[in-house]
Design a protein around this motif. Sequence first.
Motif, PDB file in Angstrom:
ATOM      1  N   PHE A   1      -2.982   2.149  -3.880  1.00 46.87           N
ATOM      2  CA  PHE A   1      -2.687   3.422  -3.233  1.00 46.87           C
ATOM      3  C   PHE A   1      -3.926   3.974  -2.557  1.00 46.87           C
ATOM      4  CE2 PHE A   1      -4.420   5.434  -7.013  1.00 46.87           C
ATOM      5  CZ  PHE A   1      -4.876   6.662  -6.565  1.00 46.87           C
ATOM      6  N   SER A   2      -3.645   4.797  -1.582  1.00 46.36           N
ATOM      7  CA  SER A   2      -4.677   5.494  -0.843  1.00 46.36           C
ATOM      8  C   SER A   2      -4.276   6.956  -0.776  1.00 46.36           C
ATOM      9  CB  SER A   2      -4.795   4.894   0.561  1.00 46.36           C
ATOM     10  OG  SER A   2      -5.772   5.572   1.305  1.00 46.36           O
ATOM     11  N   TRP A   3      -5.232   7.820  -0.974  1.00 43.41           N
ATOM     12  CA  TRP A   3      -4.976   9.259  -0.927  1.00 43.41           C
ATOM     13  C   TRP A   3      -5.473   9.776   0.416  1.00 43.41           C
ATOM     14  CZ3 TRP A   3      -8.166  12.973  -4.523  1.00 43.41           C
ATOM     15  CH2 TRP A   3      -7.906  14.292  -4.198  1.00 43.41           C
ATOM     16  N   LEU A   4      -4.596  10.455   1.110  1.00 40.42           N
ATOM     17  CA  LEU A   4      -4.993  11.130   2.341  1.00 40.42           C
ATOM     18  C   LEU A   4      -4.549  12.575   2.242  1.00 40.42           C
ATOM     19  CD1 LEU A   4      -6.282  10.723   5.189  1.00 40.42           C
ATOM     20  CD2 LEU A   4      -3.943  10.663   6.053  1.00 40.42           C
ATOM     21  N   SER A   5      -5.478  13.493   2.355  1.00 44.42           N
ATOM     22  CA  SER A   5      -5.126  14.911   2.327  1.00 44.42           C
ATOM     23  C   SER A   5      -4.317  15.273   3.564  1.00 44.42           C
ATOM     24  CB  SER A   5      -6.392  15.773   2.254  1.00 44.42           C
ATOM     25  OG  SER A   5      -7.053  15.539   1.028  1.00 44.42           O
ATOM     26  N   HIS A   6      -3.510  16.296   3.409  1.00 41.85           N
ATOM     27  CA  HIS A   6      -2.581  16.715   4.469  1.00 41.85           C
ATOM     28  C   HIS A   6      -3.275  17.156   5.754  1.00 41.85           C
ATOM     29  CE1 HIS A   6      -3.234  20.375   1.881  1.00 41.85           C
ATOM     30  NE2 HIS A   6      -3.777  20.712   3.032  1.00 41.85           N
ATOM     31  N   ASP A   7      -4.557  17.444   5.691  1.00 39.92           N
ATOM     32  CA  ASP A   7      -5.272  17.903   6.881  1.00 39.92           C
ATOM     33  C   ASP A   7      -6.374  16.929   7.305  1.00 39.92           C
ATOM     34  OD1 ASP A   7      -6.899  18.357   4.710  1.00 39.92           O
ATOM     35  OD2 ASP A   7      -7.471  20.391   5.285  1.00 39.92           O
ATOM     36  N   ASP A   8      -6.253  15.677   6.867  1.00 41.68           N
ATOM     37  CA  ASP A   8      -7.237  14.653   7.211  1.00 41.68           C
ATOM     38  C   ASP A   8      -6.604  13.548   8.043  1.00 41.68           C
ATOM     39  OD1 ASP A   8      -9.332  15.867   5.879  1.00 41.68           O
ATOM     40  OD2 ASP A   8      -9.028  14.738   4.039  1.00 41.68           O
TER      41      ASP A   8
ATOM     42  N   LEU B   1       0.837  -1.191   0.000  1.00 40.55           N
ATOM     43  CA  LEU B   1       0.000   0.000   0.000  1.00 40.55           C
ATOM     44  C   LEU B   1       0.874   1.244   0.000  1.00 40.55           C
ATOM     45  CD1 LEU B   1      -2.856   1.277   0.323  1.00 40.55           C
ATOM     46  CD2 LEU B   1      -2.457   1.191   2.791  1.00 40.55           C
ATOM     47  N   SER B   2       0.569   2.152  -0.890  1.00 40.70           N
ATOM     48  CA  SER B   2       1.230   3.460  -0.912  1.00 40.70           C
ATOM     49  C   SER B   2       0.205   4.503  -0.497  1.00 40.70           C
ATOM     50  CB  SER B   2       1.742   3.793  -2.317  1.00 40.70           C
ATOM     51  OG  SER B   2       2.725   2.887  -2.729  1.00 40.70           O
ATOM     52  N   ILE B   3       0.505   5.224   0.556  1.00 36.33           N
ATOM     53  CA  ILE B   3      -0.349   6.326   0.992  1.00 36.33           C
ATOM     54  C   ILE B   3       0.270   7.601   0.431  1.00 36.33           C
ATOM     55  CG2 ILE B   3      -1.264   7.623   2.939  1.00 36.33           C
ATOM     56  CD1 ILE B   3      -1.028   4.999   4.584  1.00 36.33           C
ATOM     57  N   ILE B   4      -0.496   8.309  -0.377  1.00 34.22           N
ATOM     58  CA  ILE B   4       0.008   9.523  -1.017  1.00 34.22           C
ATOM     59  C   ILE B   4      -0.684  10.723  -0.391  1.00 34.22           C
ATOM     60  CG2 ILE B   4       0.253  10.774  -3.182  1.00 34.22           C
ATOM     61  CD1 ILE B   4       0.226   7.987  -4.556  1.00 34.22           C
ATOM     62  N   MET B   5       0.140  11.673   0.048  1.00 40.09           N
ATOM     63  CA  MET B   5      -0.359  12.840   0.741  1.00 40.09           C
ATOM     64  C   MET B   5       0.136  14.117   0.062  1.00 40.09           C
ATOM     65  SD  MET B   5       0.244  13.871   4.749  1.00 40.09           S
ATOM     66  CE  MET B   5      -0.195  12.225   5.256  1.00 40.09           C
ATOM     67  N   PRO B   6      -0.682  14.728  -0.793  1.00 39.81           N
ATOM     68  CA  PRO B   6      -0.329  16.041  -1.329  1.00 39.81           C
ATOM     69  C   PRO B   6      -0.398  17.069  -0.191  1.00 39.81           C
ATOM     70  CG  PRO B   6      -2.042  14.997  -2.651  1.00 39.81           C
ATOM     71  CD  PRO B   6      -1.912  14.206  -1.382  1.00 39.81           C
ATOM     72  N   ALA B   7       0.536  18.009  -0.180  1.00 39.08           N
ATOM     73  CA  ALA B   7       0.569  18.988   0.909  1.00 39.08           C
ATOM     74  C   ALA B   7       0.875  20.381   0.366  1.00 39.08           C
ATOM     75  CB  ALA B   7       1.619  18.596   1.942  1.00 39.08           C
ATOM     76  N   LEU B   8       0.192  21.371   0.882  1.00 40.96           N
ATOM     77  CA  LEU B   8       0.423  22.761   0.516  1.00 40.96           C
ATOM     78  C   LEU B   8       0.232  23.620   1.760  1.00 40.96           C
ATOM     79  CD1 LEU B   8       0.928  24.970  -1.608  1.00 40.96           C
ATOM     80  CD2 LEU B   8      -1.547  25.008  -2.013  1.00 40.96           C
ATOM     81  N   ASN B   9       1.325  24.215   2.229  1.00 39.05           N
ATOM     82  CA  ASN B   9       1.277  25.129   3.377  1.00 39.05           C
ATOM     83  C   ASN B   9       0.555  24.500   4.574  1.00 39.05           C
ATOM     84  OD1 ASN B   9       2.524  27.100   1.771  1.00 39.05           O
ATOM     85  ND2 ASN B   9       0.559  27.845   1.040  1.00 39.05           N
TER      86      ASN B   9
ATOM     87  N   VAL C   1      -3.710  20.029  -6.577  1.00 39.37           N
ATOM     88  CA  VAL C   1      -3.682  18.776  -5.832  1.00 39.37           C
ATOM     89  C   VAL C   1      -3.576  17.576  -6.782  1.00 39.37           C
ATOM     90  CG1 VAL C   1      -6.187  18.483  -5.625  1.00 39.37           C
ATOM     91  CG2 VAL C   1      -4.682  17.534  -3.877  1.00 39.37           C
ATOM     92  N   ALA C   2      -4.198  17.673  -7.942  1.00 36.61           N
ATOM     93  CA  ALA C   2      -4.127  16.554  -8.894  1.00 36.61           C
ATOM     94  C   ALA C   2      -2.706  16.341  -9.391  1.00 36.61           C
ATOM     95  CB  ALA C   2      -5.078  16.791 -10.071  1.00 36.61           C
ATOM     96  N   SER C   3      -1.978  17.415  -9.652  1.00 38.52           N
ATOM     97  CA  SER C   3      -0.600  17.253 -10.130  1.00 38.52           C
ATOM     98  C   SER C   3       0.296  16.687  -9.032  1.00 38.52           C
ATOM     99  CB  SER C   3      -0.044  18.573 -10.671  1.00 38.52           C
ATOM    100  OG  SER C   3       0.126  19.521  -9.646  1.00 38.52           O
ATOM    101  N   ALA C   4       0.053  17.076  -7.793  1.00 37.00           N
ATOM    102  CA  ALA C   4       0.818  16.521  -6.668  1.00 37.00           C
ATOM    103  C   ALA C   4       0.479  15.044  -6.480  1.00 37.00           C
ATOM    104  CB  ALA C   4       0.538  17.302  -5.394  1.00 37.00           C
ATOM    105  N   LEU C   5      -0.789  14.713  -6.595  1.00 37.70           N
ATOM    106  CA  LEU C   5      -1.206  13.318  -6.482  1.00 37.70           C
ATOM    107  C   LEU C   5      -0.594  12.487  -7.607  1.00 37.70           C
ATOM    108  CD1 LEU C   5      -2.963  11.293  -4.924  1.00 37.70           C
ATOM    109  CD2 LEU C   5      -4.869  11.980  -6.373  1.00 37.70           C
TER     110      LEU C   5
END
Length: 111
Positions: free
Chosen positions: A90-97, A7-15, A74-78
């Motif tokens: 993969f699983s997407w988790l936002s930086h604030d979730d 499993l890859s957890i991908i977390m896009p982050a901005l500020n 966020v799509a380009s970071a993902l």
Amino acid sequence: MGNISFLSIIMPALNEEKNITMAIDNCLKALKDYNIYGEIIVVNDGSNDNGATEAIALSYNDKIFYYSKPNGNVASALNMGISKMTGEYFSWLSHDDLYAKNKIDLQISFI
């Protein structure tokens, strides 16, 4: 990266210096609690927070993989995270979730 992860957890982050520690810690705990061989990939999407998001991510050393890119969305970071992942899923988790306590377990059971 070497080994293939399940499993890859991908977390896009901005500020996100306020929340990213909590999100990363939650991912690490979820992988450990369910004994899942996985990786956490944080993609900094061009934060302009004087390096705070980067410093926090880098403080995890080899517990996560960290990448940085100019701000896109966020799509380009993902998509960057997906291009770097070694996981079968993969699983997407936002930086604030946070993951609900049994989210990963339920998803793995479903798969």
